[in-house]
Design a protein around this motif. Structure first.
Motif, PDB file in Angstrom:
ATOM      1  N   THR B 217       7.702 -16.130  -6.846  1.00  0.00           N
ATOM      2  CA  THR B 217       7.697 -14.789  -6.280  1.00  0.00           C
ATOM      3  C   THR B 217       7.464 -13.812  -7.424  1.00  0.00           C
ATOM      4  OG1 THR B 217       9.255 -15.442  -4.559  1.00  0.00           O
ATOM      5  CG2 THR B 217       9.040 -13.084  -4.997  1.00  0.00           C
ATOM      6  N   CYS B 218       6.393 -13.087  -7.366  1.00  0.00           N
ATOM      7  CA  CYS B 218       6.067 -12.213  -8.500  1.00  0.00           C
ATOM      8  C   CYS B 218       6.926 -10.953  -8.508  1.00  0.00           C
ATOM      9  CB  CYS B 218       4.580 -11.866  -8.486  1.00  0.00           C
ATOM     10  SG  CYS B 218       3.530 -13.272  -8.936  1.00  0.00           S
ATOM     11  N   TYR B 219       7.100 -10.340  -7.348  1.00  0.00           N
ATOM     12  CA  TYR B 219       7.948  -9.144  -7.269  1.00  0.00           C
ATOM     13  C   TYR B 219       9.146  -9.448  -6.383  1.00  0.00           C
ATOM     14  CZ  TYR B 219       3.626  -6.589  -8.538  1.00  0.00           C
ATOM     15  OH  TYR B 219       2.479  -6.131  -9.126  1.00  0.00           O
ATOM     16  N   HIS B 220      10.308  -9.000  -6.807  1.00  0.00           N
ATOM     17  CA  HIS B 220      11.475  -9.114  -5.933  1.00  0.00           C
ATOM     18  C   HIS B 220      12.353  -7.900  -6.157  1.00  0.00           C
ATOM     19  CE1 HIS B 220      15.404 -10.615  -4.426  1.00  0.00           C
ATOM     20  NE2 HIS B 220      14.627 -11.193  -3.530  1.00  0.00           N
ATOM     21  N   GLY B 221      12.641  -7.164  -5.100  1.00  0.00           N
ATOM     22  CA  GLY B 221      13.491  -5.995  -5.249  1.00  0.00           C
ATOM     23  C   GLY B 221      12.760  -4.717  -4.910  1.00  0.00           C
ATOM     24  N   THR B 222      13.128  -3.669  -5.631  1.00  0.00           N
ATOM     25  CA  THR B 222      12.665  -2.320  -5.285  1.00  0.00           C
ATOM     26  C   THR B 222      11.643  -1.800  -6.288  1.00  0.00           C
ATOM     27  OG1 THR B 222      14.524  -1.420  -6.501  1.00  0.00           O
ATOM     28  CG2 THR B 222      14.821  -1.745  -4.143  1.00  0.00           C
ATOM     29  N   ILE B 223      10.723  -2.611  -6.652  1.00  0.00           N
ATOM     30  CA  ILE B 223       9.744  -2.245  -7.676  1.00  0.00           C
ATOM     31  C   ILE B 223       8.635  -1.386  -7.074  1.00  0.00           C
ATOM     32  CG2 ILE B 223       8.040  -3.189  -9.292  1.00  0.00           C
ATOM     33  CD1 ILE B 223       9.880  -5.838  -8.964  1.00  0.00           C
ATOM     34  N   VAL B 224       8.241  -0.377  -7.831  1.00  0.00           N
ATOM     35  CA  VAL B 224       7.063   0.391  -7.450  1.00  0.00           C
ATOM     36  C   VAL B 224       5.857  -0.358  -8.021  1.00  0.00           C
ATOM     37  CG1 VAL B 224       5.895   2.604  -7.593  1.00  0.00           C
ATOM     38  CG2 VAL B 224       8.398   2.529  -7.550  1.00  0.00           C
ATOM     39  N   LYS B 225       5.210  -1.117  -7.182  1.00  0.00           N
ATOM     40  CA  LYS B 225       4.115  -1.972  -7.661  1.00  0.00           C
ATOM     41  C   LYS B 225       2.954  -1.137  -8.189  1.00  0.00           C
ATOM     42  CE  LYS B 225       4.738  -5.723  -4.284  1.00  0.00           C
ATOM     43  NZ  LYS B 225       4.010  -6.486  -3.224  1.00  0.00           N
ATOM     44  N   GLY B 226       2.456  -1.524  -9.341  1.00  0.00           N
ATOM     45  CA  GLY B 226       1.279  -0.859  -9.863  1.00  0.00           C
ATOM     46  C   GLY B 226       0.020  -1.376  -9.205  1.00  0.00           C
ATOM     47  N   ASP B 227      -0.893  -0.470  -8.921  1.00  0.00           N
ATOM     48  CA  ASP B 227      -2.133  -0.917  -8.279  1.00  0.00           C
ATOM     49  C   ASP B 227      -3.068  -1.619  -9.261  1.00  0.00           C
ATOM     50  OD1 ASP B 227      -2.807   1.282  -9.727  1.00  0.00           O
ATOM     51  OD2 ASP B 227      -3.695   2.410  -8.069  1.00  0.00           O
ATOM     52  N   HIS B 228      -2.677  -1.667 -10.547  1.00  0.00           N
ATOM     53  CA  HIS B 228      -3.439  -2.432 -11.531  1.00  0.00           C
ATOM     54  C   HIS B 228      -2.618  -3.580 -12.088  1.00  0.00           C
ATOM     55  CE1 HIS B 228      -6.108   1.021 -11.203  1.00  0.00           C
ATOM     56  NE2 HIS B 228      -7.030   0.294 -11.789  1.00  0.00           N
ATOM     57  N   ASP B 229      -1.620  -4.018 -11.353  1.00  0.00           N
ATOM     58  CA  ASP B 229      -0.952  -5.278 -11.656  1.00  0.00           C
ATOM     59  C   ASP B 229      -1.780  -6.409 -11.061  1.00  0.00           C
ATOM     60  OD1 ASP B 229       1.164  -4.108 -12.946  1.00  0.00           O
ATOM     61  OD2 ASP B 229       2.586  -4.351 -11.290  1.00  0.00           O
ATOM     62  N   ALA B 230      -1.755  -7.554 -11.740  1.00  0.00           N
ATOM     63  CA  ALA B 230      -2.414  -8.744 -11.208  1.00  0.00           C
ATOM     64  C   ALA B 230      -1.365  -9.830 -11.033  1.00  0.00           C
ATOM     65  CB  ALA B 230      -3.506  -9.222 -12.152  1.00  0.00           C
ATOM     66  N   THR B 231      -1.505 -10.627  -9.994  1.00  0.00           N
ATOM     67  CA  THR B 231      -0.519 -11.669  -9.725  1.00  0.00           C
ATOM     68  C   THR B 231      -1.192 -13.023  -9.517  1.00  0.00           C
ATOM     69  OG1 THR B 231      -0.588 -11.191  -7.351  1.00  0.00           O
ATOM     70  CG2 THR B 231       1.097 -10.057  -8.648  1.00  0.00           C
ATOM     71  N   SER B 232      -0.397 -14.068  -9.779  1.00  0.00           N
ATOM     72  CA  SER B 232      -0.923 -15.424  -9.582  1.00  0.00           C
ATOM     73  C   SER B 232      -0.944 -15.787  -8.098  1.00  0.00           C
ATOM     74  CB  SER B 232      -0.061 -16.432 -10.349  1.00  0.00           C
ATOM     75  OG  SER B 232       1.281 -16.386  -9.870  1.00  0.00           O
ATOM     76  N   ASN B 233      -0.194 -15.050  -7.296  1.00  0.00           N
ATOM     77  CA  ASN B 233      -0.219 -15.300  -5.851  1.00  0.00           C
ATOM     78  C   ASN B 233      -0.863 -14.090  -5.154  1.00  0.00           C
ATOM     79  OD1 ASN B 233       1.725 -13.325  -5.917  1.00  0.00           O
ATOM     80  ND2 ASN B 233       3.437 -14.722  -5.581  1.00  0.00           N
ATOM     81  N   ASN B 234      -0.518 -13.893  -3.912  1.00  0.00           N
ATOM     82  CA  ASN B 234      -1.198 -12.829  -3.155  1.00  0.00           C
ATOM     83  C   ASN B 234      -0.395 -11.538  -3.066  1.00  0.00           C
ATOM     84  OD1 ASN B 234       0.840 -13.544  -1.474  1.00  0.00           O
ATOM     85  ND2 ASN B 234      -0.448 -14.075   0.301  1.00  0.00           N
ATOM     86  N   GLU B 235       0.530 -11.321  -4.007  1.00  0.00           N
ATOM     87  CA  GLU B 235       1.404 -10.149  -3.901  1.00  0.00           C
ATOM     88  C   GLU B 235       0.828  -8.877  -4.504  1.00  0.00           C
ATOM     89  OE1 GLU B 235       5.643 -10.743  -4.753  1.00  0.00           O
ATOM     90  OE2 GLU B 235       5.159 -12.866  -4.994  1.00  0.00           O
ATOM     91  N   ALA B 236      -0.202  -8.975  -5.307  1.00  0.00           N
ATOM     92  CA  ALA B 236      -0.742  -7.770  -5.948  1.00  0.00           C
ATOM     93  C   ALA B 236      -1.211  -6.774  -4.891  1.00  0.00           C
ATOM     94  CB  ALA B 236      -1.887  -8.140  -6.873  1.00  0.00           C
ATOM     95  N   THR B 237      -1.045  -5.504  -5.204  1.00  0.00           N
ATOM     96  CA  THR B 237      -1.466  -4.457  -4.272  1.00  0.00           C
ATOM     97  C   THR B 237      -2.970  -4.469  -4.068  1.00  0.00           C
ATOM     98  OG1 THR B 237       0.392  -3.086  -4.964  1.00  0.00           O
ATOM     99  CG2 THR B 237      -1.430  -1.966  -3.870  1.00  0.00           C
TER     100      THR B 237
END
Lengths: 100, 431
Positions: B217-237
């Motif tokens: 799980t790349c993000y867990h909690g109350t994170i303000v996801k960046g639109d330029h974050d990249a993830t190994s799964n499908n969680e990136a914005t």
């Protein structure tokens, strides 16, 4: 021959976690190690221990952990600091090193 | 005016102190009243921590965000993006109990390597206090079987992690960057790899941008996801930054214990980020590109400084440039730099000539014997000099458009591209 670096005074705080107290042995090194230029009295003292191999000093360098495994004191064992400092005070102030 | 007091920590001896422990013990002070910043500069030569110990920045220290404690790798002793015990580092490995540092005050950890079995960096600053982790390599070793965060905020203050590698190799299902208290932990330009949660933030307001995250799980909690974050799964914005493999497709090495998170030149992470305040260097201290790469590494741009090139072939010219600042070539030897430069420039030194003029104008002329090679070379040169050039005027002096030159080549004539660069001091940034 080994050398040990001990604390000559308590840290500012009495908080045991992370603090070093008088007589605590920071570390032991082979003879001839170039200690830091600020690892000197009145805070630190180098004690030379002729004939004692470094390996024999390792048990003196373990920490004192509580039942949860957290560090309670930096060192389980200590040099008898108060007596030691009192008796060797003159030498410490003038030489900065002791040879046992 | 605030005074910065710097002390050297040399584990091999010969410094102001031989360990961080002795430095910390002797330097506790009220930095606010003294109007000071106190810095421990760590050298190579062994573990900066004494056996079976960690350090606690708490009692005896008085700090605020402008009067802080800093522990940093000394110049020339800093990691080069890969964990190495031949560089400045602090470590405490003990599966039963170990962390490297506990921080309750305002502090900065910069260009250090930190490896442990519990928390690599445990911070718990009070509200109003700040901790920064910049350009570090923070690792929880594979010997750990505990569920812990590699960089962890347990306080009410702010923790910011920038341009760092945060790697949790433990088998206990641990986390990368985490906060479970009321203080947020911001993450900018980091490469975060963990078995369970890469970024586990329960405090409101934790901000994220330009990170690469790989975990179950790349993000867990109350994170303000960046639109330029990249993830190994499908969680990136951003859809294009999803399913970015934690593999050698993007990084030099993902082999356990010898990870190398330098980016591959073809990675989509390269220059895929967005400019971010405070994100000015990568994990090796190199200036970030604009826009920056996603993750801890930025590059692989090469900066070459040329003072004299006068009518020799590219390979000869480069081999003669004895004044290449090796430090800005990521620690490569000169011969390695030459190979890298030429390869990056056009794949081959063949067909390239460089001419210098008294007017301090560099002219690069590309010729080739076949269309494909010529197109590739011309494209590379144009891109290198006209597309990526910063701060120096570059003008295309080719005698005819590229299409016309193609015709000339096909007709058996010898075309060329000539790019002139006027320079006060040549700094060529090459892809």
């Amino acid at each position: 021959m080994s050398e040990i670096l001990i604390k000559l005074s308590d840290d500012v705080s009495k908080d045991p976690i992370g603090s070093w107290r008088t007589g605590d042995i920071f570390t032991a090194r082979e003879d001839g190690f170039k200690w830091g230029t600020e690892e000197v009295p009145p805070i630190f003292l180098v004690v030379k221990l002729p004939g004692i191999p470094l390996s024999q000093l390792q048990p003196m360098l373990v920490g004192w952990n509580n039942v949860d495994g957290d560090i309670y004191r930096q060192r389980l064992w200590m040099w008898d600091g108060e007596k030691f400092v009192r008796k060797s005070d003159g030498i410490i102030r003038t030489v900065g090193q002791l040879q046992a | 005016m605030t005074t910065t007091v710097i002390k050297s920590i040399k584990p091999a001896g010969g410094g102001d102190y031989s360990s961080l422990n002795t430095w910390e013990s002797a330097n506790r002070a009220d930095l606010v009243s003294l109007d000071q910043i106190r810095v421990a500069e760590v050298y190579s030569g062994g573990n900066a921590l004494l056996a079976n110990t960690y350090i606690v920045l708490n009692a005896g220290w008085t700090t605020n965000p402008t009067h802080y404690i800093e522990i940093r790798g000394a110049t020339g002793e800093q990691h080069q993006g890969i964990f190495s015990t031949s560089k400045a580092y602090m470590e405490y490995l003990d599966p039963a109990h170990s962390e490297i540092i506990e921080i309750y005050k305002d502090a900065r950890i910069t260009r250090m390597q930190c490896r442990s079995d519990l928390y690599s960096i445990y911070a718990a600053p009070a509200a109003g206090h700040e901790v920064y982790v910049d350009q570090c390599i923070c690792i929880i070793a594979a010997t750990s079987n505990l569920i812990r965060g590699t960089v962890y905020n347990a306080g009410a203050g702010l923790v910011t992690v920038r341009s760092s590698v945060v790697l949790n190799n433990g088998s206990g299902g641990g986390w990368g960057i985490a906060c479970l208290s009321t203080g947020p932990v911001n993450s900018y330009g980091n490469t975060i790899v963990a078995p369970n949660y890469a970024y586990h933030a329960m405090a409101a307001g934790s901000d994220s941008q330009d990170n690469y995250l790989s975990a179950g799980t790349c993000y867990h909690g109350t994170i303000v996801k960046g639109d330029h974050d990249a993830t190994s799964n499908n969680e990136a914005t951003t859809p294009a930054l999803r399913s970015i493999a934690y593999s050698t497709a993007n990084f030099v090495s993902v082999t356990l214990g010898s990870e190398d998170f330098h980016l591959n030149p073809t990675s989509v992470l390269r220059w895929g980020g967005v400019d971010q305040a405070g994100l000015t260097t990568d994990f090796e201290g190199q200036a970030r590109h604009s826009p920056p790469s996603i993750g801890a590494d930025d590059d692989p741009s090469v900066i070459l400084t040329v003072d004299s090139v006068d009518g020799v072939t590219a390979s000869e010219a480069i081999s003669r440039v004895g004044n290449i600042p090796v430090s800005i070539l990521e620690g490569l030897t000169v011969s390695e730099s030459v190979v890298r430069l030429v390869t990056a420039l056009c794949g081959s030194a063949d067909g390239i000539s460089i001419y210098d003029s008294p007017q301090r104008t560099l002219t690069v002329i590309v010729t080739a014997s076949d269309v494909t090679t010529f197109q590739d070379l011309a494209s590379s040169i144009r891109t290198a000099f006209l597309g990526v050039y910063d701060g120096v005027e570059a003008v295309d002096r080719s005698p005819e458009p590229i299409d016309g030159m193609m015709s000339s080549l096909l007709q058996g004539q010898k075309p060329f591209v000539a790019i002139q660069v006027a320079y006060p001091r040549i700094e060529i940034r090459v892809r």
